[in-house]
Design a protein around this motif. Sequence first.
Motif, PDB file in Angstrom:
ATOM      1  N   PRO A 130       0.820  -1.225   0.000  1.00 24.55           N
ATOM      2  CA  PRO A 130       0.000   0.000   0.000  1.00 24.55           C
ATOM      3  C   PRO A 130       0.848   1.266   0.000  1.00 24.55           C
ATOM      4  CG  PRO A 130      -0.916  -1.610   1.524  1.00 24.55           C
ATOM      5  CD  PRO A 130       0.402  -2.163   1.056  1.00 24.55           C
ATOM      6  N   ALA A 131       2.009   1.227   0.650  1.00 22.41           N
ATOM      7  CA  ALA A 131       2.888   2.399   0.688  1.00 22.41           C
ATOM      8  C   ALA A 131       3.388   2.752  -0.710  1.00 22.41           C
ATOM      9  CB  ALA A 131       4.064   2.138   1.625  1.00 22.41           C
ATOM     10  N   ALA A 179       1.893   1.980  -3.583  1.00 17.90           N
ATOM     11  CA  ALA A 179       0.747   2.455  -4.358  1.00 17.90           C
ATOM     12  C   ALA A 179       0.485   3.925  -4.059  1.00 17.90           C
ATOM     13  CB  ALA A 179      -0.490   1.616  -4.044  1.00 17.90           C
ATOM     14  N   ASN A 180       0.583   4.298  -2.790  1.00 18.02           N
ATOM     15  CA  ASN A 180       0.364   5.699  -2.433  1.00 18.02           C
ATOM     16  C   ASN A 180       1.499   6.584  -2.938  1.00 18.02           C
ATOM     17  OD1 ASN A 180      -1.242   7.707  -1.037  1.00 18.02           O
ATOM     18  ND2 ASN A 180       0.407   7.808   0.470  1.00 18.02           N
ATOM     19  N   ARG A 228       0.681   7.452  -6.461  1.00 13.82           N
ATOM     20  CA  ARG A 228      -0.369   8.479  -6.487  1.00 13.82           C
ATOM     21  C   ARG A 228       0.213   9.856  -6.180  1.00 13.82           C
ATOM     22  NH1 ARG A 228      -3.419  11.381  -3.062  1.00 13.82           N
ATOM     23  NH2 ARG A 228      -2.226  10.568  -1.293  1.00 13.82           N
ATOM     24  N   ARG A 229       1.046   9.937  -5.150  1.00 17.26           N
ATOM     25  CA  ARG A 229       1.620  11.226  -4.762  1.00 17.26           C
ATOM     26  C   ARG A 229       2.606  11.741  -5.810  1.00 17.26           C
ATOM     27  NH1 ARG A 229       0.986  12.908   0.469  1.00 17.26           N
ATOM     28  NH2 ARG A 229       2.956  14.030   0.368  1.00 17.26           N
ATOM     29  N   TYR A 250      -7.303   5.218  -6.149  1.00 18.98           N
ATOM     30  CA  TYR A 250      -7.086   3.781  -6.317  1.00 18.98           C
ATOM     31  C   TYR A 250      -7.854   3.037  -5.233  1.00 18.98           C
ATOM     32  CZ  TYR A 250      -3.571   4.261  -2.569  1.00 18.98           C
ATOM     33  OH  TYR A 250      -2.933   4.528  -1.383  1.00 18.98           O
ATOM     34  N   LYS A 251      -8.093   1.782  -5.482  1.00 18.07           N
ATOM     35  CA  LYS A 251      -8.784   0.931  -4.519  1.00 18.07           C
ATOM     36  C   LYS A 251      -8.192  -0.467  -4.596  1.00 18.07           C
ATOM     37  CE  LYS A 251     -12.494  -0.415  -7.717  1.00 18.07           C
ATOM     38  NZ  LYS A 251     -13.950  -0.457  -7.951  1.00 18.07           N
TER      39      LYS A 251
END
Length: 262
Positions: A22-23, A25-26, A29-30, A159-160
């Motif tokens: 998850p880190a 993926a974020n 996004r950032r 995102y999901k």
Amino acid sequence: MKLEILELGDRKAKFVLSEVTPAFANAVRRAMLADIPKMAIDYVDIYDNTSVMFDEMLAHRMGLIPIKTNLDMYKLREECDCKGEGCALCQVSFTLSAEGPCMVHSRDMKSSDPDTVPADDNVPIIELKERQKVVLTAVARLGRGKEHSKFQPVCPPGYKYVPIIEISDKCDSCKQCVEQCPRGVFAVDKNKVVVDNPYNCSMCEECLEACDLKAIKLSIDNTAFIFMVETDGSYSAQEIITRAVESIRARSAALNEVLENF
């Protein structure tokens, strides 16, 4: 890490990023929001403005107009040989002269570089009434979203988790879940309920309520993510994804070099 493209248009993309945390993926996004340099109007010289709009509001509105960006042609000011003073390698000039009655659009902005122009021609800037006039020049430069939101090249990407949908042998093909699902996740194949579009699932659990036999089980894959990306036109969706990953790679390499020399 794996990447599966679901949709890829000029300005929109939908893809699945799997085998990541998850880190990470974020971080992707950032990076899309804050790390990719984008051209935007930074300051405006207004010579004449007899409209109902204050100079500051007019300048702010122009700063939010998306501009097509080519990073192979321009540099960030802090990386330019002019040392931030402003030159043809790090900035683009625009002129605007209009007199009412008319609606002034982004297509009325004249650029010093024919390739660096507003991403859309029909963005309204201001409506001028009879005897109202606007004359100005503006300068656009490269910047990053972490500096100001006008430099963000994308609408906030989302995102999901990838859903995991299991149908047990207890299912008697009653088809209630097919009819109840608002996203068209399920279908009937050879008189049997199957998962047809798993990526459409929003985890609303309508199917669980419709299934009296409790034959459906929902869970998530916390190593796979469905991304939805939409650009403002300054870049293509494919270039946004590529440059975001390149930014993460470059920052990781810089961090690794610092740690090795520590």
